[in-house]
Each structure stands twice: as structure tokens, then as C-alpha cells.
Enzyme design. Structure first.
Site, PDB file in Angstrom:
ATOM      1  N   SER A  30       8.727 110.614  86.366  1.00 35.65           N
ATOM      2  CA  SER A  30       7.687 109.625  86.888  1.00 35.65           C
ATOM      3  C   SER A  30       7.666 108.517  88.247  1.00 35.65           C
ATOM      4  O   SER A  30       8.765 108.055  88.236  1.00 35.65           O
ATOM      5  CB  SER A  30       6.746 108.853  85.937  1.00 35.65           C
ATOM      6  OG  SER A  30       6.843 109.488  84.693  1.00 35.65           O
TER       7      SER A  30
HETATM    8  N1  SAH Z   1       9.155 109.987  81.308  1.00 33.25           N
HETATM    9  C1  SAH Z   1       9.833 110.912  81.641  1.00 33.25           C
HETATM   10  C2  SAH Z   1       8.720 112.420  82.943  1.00 33.25           C
HETATM   11  C3  SAH Z   1       9.370 113.231  82.895  1.00 33.25           C
HETATM   12  S1  SAH Z   1       8.274 114.567  82.999  1.00 33.25           S
HETATM   13  C4  SAH Z   1      10.882 110.209  83.435  1.00 33.25           C
HETATM   14  O1  SAH Z   1      10.786 109.506  82.926  1.00 33.25           O
HETATM   15  O2  SAH Z   1      11.263 111.213  83.993  1.00 33.25           O
HETATM   16  C5  SAH Z   1       7.145 115.528  81.953  1.00 33.25           C
HETATM   17  C6  SAH Z   1       8.349 115.811  80.707  1.00 33.25           C
HETATM   18  O3  SAH Z   1       7.652 116.333  79.657  1.00 33.25           O
HETATM   19  C7  SAH Z   1       9.117 117.088  81.284  1.00 33.25           C
HETATM   20  O4  SAH Z   1      10.261 117.399  81.310  1.00 33.25           O
HETATM   21  C8  SAH Z   1       8.725 118.279  80.601  1.00 33.25           C
HETATM   22  O5  SAH Z   1       9.374 119.354  79.829  1.00 33.25           O
HETATM   23  C9  SAH Z   1       8.261 117.555  78.653  1.00 33.25           C
HETATM   24  N2  SAH Z   1       7.574 118.264  78.056  1.00 33.25           N
HETATM   25  C10 SAH Z   1       6.431 118.662  78.351  1.00 33.25           C
HETATM   26  N3  SAH Z   1       5.528 119.300  77.070  1.00 33.25           N
HETATM   27  C11 SAH Z   1       6.837 118.987  75.873  1.00 33.25           C
HETATM   28  C12 SAH Z   1       6.423 118.869  75.068  1.00 33.25           C
HETATM   29  N4  SAH Z   1       5.584 119.862  73.724  1.00 33.25           N
HETATM   30  N5  SAH Z   1       7.397 118.230  74.067  1.00 33.25           N
HETATM   31  C13 SAH Z   1       8.072 117.303  74.907  1.00 33.25           C
HETATM   32  N6  SAH Z   1       8.282 117.270  76.010  1.00 33.25           N
HETATM   33  C14 SAH Z   1       7.344 117.676  77.239  1.00 33.25           C
END
Ligand code: SAH
Length: 220
Positions: free
Chosen positions: A67
């Protein structure tokens, strides 16, 4: 703040990033200090290193993203974390948001759907000497029942609606911060639970990757 294993250059660049977020309106000094402490370069892929301290989202493996720092700071500020808190994060991704939270609270539990990302996030956190984050693989739309209820819940993927299990796992008076909307545009909202009554406060428009799971979007 905990002392992390970080080079002087990384410290300098992270500090500049924190100062730029202050100019953009982030007010919470503890959040700014966490941004200045965590080396974002360790959470972005090798070919994106020169962009690591820019205030932009960056691509991660498996079609996911790290993000934008401003959004990370805004969401963290909106959670209003306290030092003794246990916070649940859904969407661990690179581990950067969890690393920021680790500086501000007692414990962070993060749930990531993609095993490969969860494993790499865990390694990064360990190599920085961050010991208060637990990374789990699973469908985070179900929350993480074993440790519930939580002092705050942050969802870093876009939900079509508020996932009911997360509302049930949130302590009364505390906050769930989550992007809700369609695939292309969402509104970041802060939800506070008062008994059975929910107070929803919009924060800004945003765009996250999809929250895929039982109480999120279906797998395609
Ligand atoms: N907080 C992260 C942002 C990652 S992007 C950072 O700081 O890098 C969003 C993430 O959510 C992705 O890695 C994706 O695989 C995950 N995601 C999507 N659906 C999900 C679910 N139901 N449970 C857990 N993770 C999920």
C-alpha cells in the site's frame, strides 16, 4: 519505538518519508515515528528499490500491492492504537503495515491468503528483529477467532461489504478500518461498535486489491 536492524541511509530516507506524510496531513506523532523507523525498502521487490521511499503503492508478487505509505499512515492513525493493544490485520501482503503496527502496539496478528506472501512477510519481519507480529495463512474474512476479540482490526484489501465475523471479533468502542466498495473504487471507512450499534465514518476514497474469501469477493 523498538530498535530495528537498519542502515543509516534507510533511516534517513524513512525519516524524509515521514516528514512528507506530515506535510500531507498525518498528525499522530507515534505513527510518523513508526514510518520513520521501518525501512520500507525491505518490503518492496528488488526491481522497485529506487521507489521504496516514494509515497506510492508498489507491485508485489502474485498480482498484489504494497500500500501507499500515506494510506498506511492514515489507516493506522484512524485505528487509534494503544500500546497494550492486540491488533488484527487482514491482508498481510509484504508485512509493511504489520511492521508499522508492531512499533505501536503489544501484538499484531496478521492473516494472509497467499502462503508464499505470508512466508516472505514472516522472513522480512524476523530479519528486522520484529518479534511481536504473528503471520497466519487463511481466509481473513473469517477473522482469526482463536485470539478474538481484538482492540482494533485493519483490513488492507477491498471488501464488497463489512464482513460480519470481523464486526463480531471487535471489542466494543474500538475500531475496524476497512475499504468498502466495488472492484475499482472504494471508500475507506472507520467503523466503531457500540454494543449492537455500528457507527460508520468515511475517511477517503481509495483503491485496494480485492478481499477474496467467504465474506469478501468470490475467487475467479
Ligand atoms: N498490508 C499489505 C497490503 C497487501 S495488499 C502490505 O502492507 O503490504 C492486500 C493483501 O490482501 C494481498 O496480499 C492479498 O493476498 C490479501 N488478501 C486478499 N483477500 C484476503 C483474505 N480473504 N484473507 C487474507 N488476505 C487476503
Amino acid at each position: 519505538m523498538r530498535d530495528l536492524h537498519v542502515s543509516d541511509t534507510a533511516r534517513q530516507e524513512a525519516l524524509q518519508l515521514a516528514e512528507s506524510l506530515r506535510r500531507k496531513g498525518i498528525r499522530d506523532e507515534r505513527v510518523l515515528q513508526a514510518i520513520a523507523t521501518v525501512p520500507r525498502e525491505r518490503f518492496v521487490p528488488a526491481d522497485e528499490q529506487t521507489m521504496a521511499y516514494q509515497d506510492i503503492a508498489l507491485p508485489l508478487k502474485c498480482g498484489q500491492t504494497v500500500s501507499q505509505p500515506y494510506i498506511v499512515a492514515l489507516m493506522t492513525e484512524a485505528l487509534a492504537p494503544r500500546p497494550t493493544d492486540t491488533i488484527l490485520e487482514i491482508g498481510g501482503g509484504s508485512g509493511y503495515q504489520a511492521a508499522i503496527l508492531s512499533q505501536l502496539v503489544d501484538r499484531v496478528i496478521t492473516v494472509e491468503r497467499i502462503p508464499e506472501l505470508a512466508e516472505e512477510a514472516e522472513q522480512r519481519l524476523r530479519s528486522l528483529g520484529i518479534g511481536n507480529v504473528e503471520v497466519h495463512v487463511g481466509d481473513g474474512t473469517l477473522g482469526w477467532p482463536p485470539e478474538a476479540p481484538y482492540d482494533g482490526i485493519i483490513v488492507t484489501a477491498a471488501a464488497p461489504k463489512l464482513p460480519q465475523p470481523l464486526l463480531e471479533q471487535l471489542k466494543p468502542g474500538r475500531h475496524l478500518v476497512i475499504p468498502v466498495g466495488d472492484e475499482w473504487l472504494q471508500r475507506l471507512v472507520r467503523v466503531r461498535r457500540d454494543g449492537d450499534i455500528l457507527h460508520e465514518e468515511p475517511l477517503c476514497d481509495c483503491r485496494f486489491v480485492k478481499l477474496v474469501g467467504r465474506y469478501g469477493w468470490p475467487e475467479t
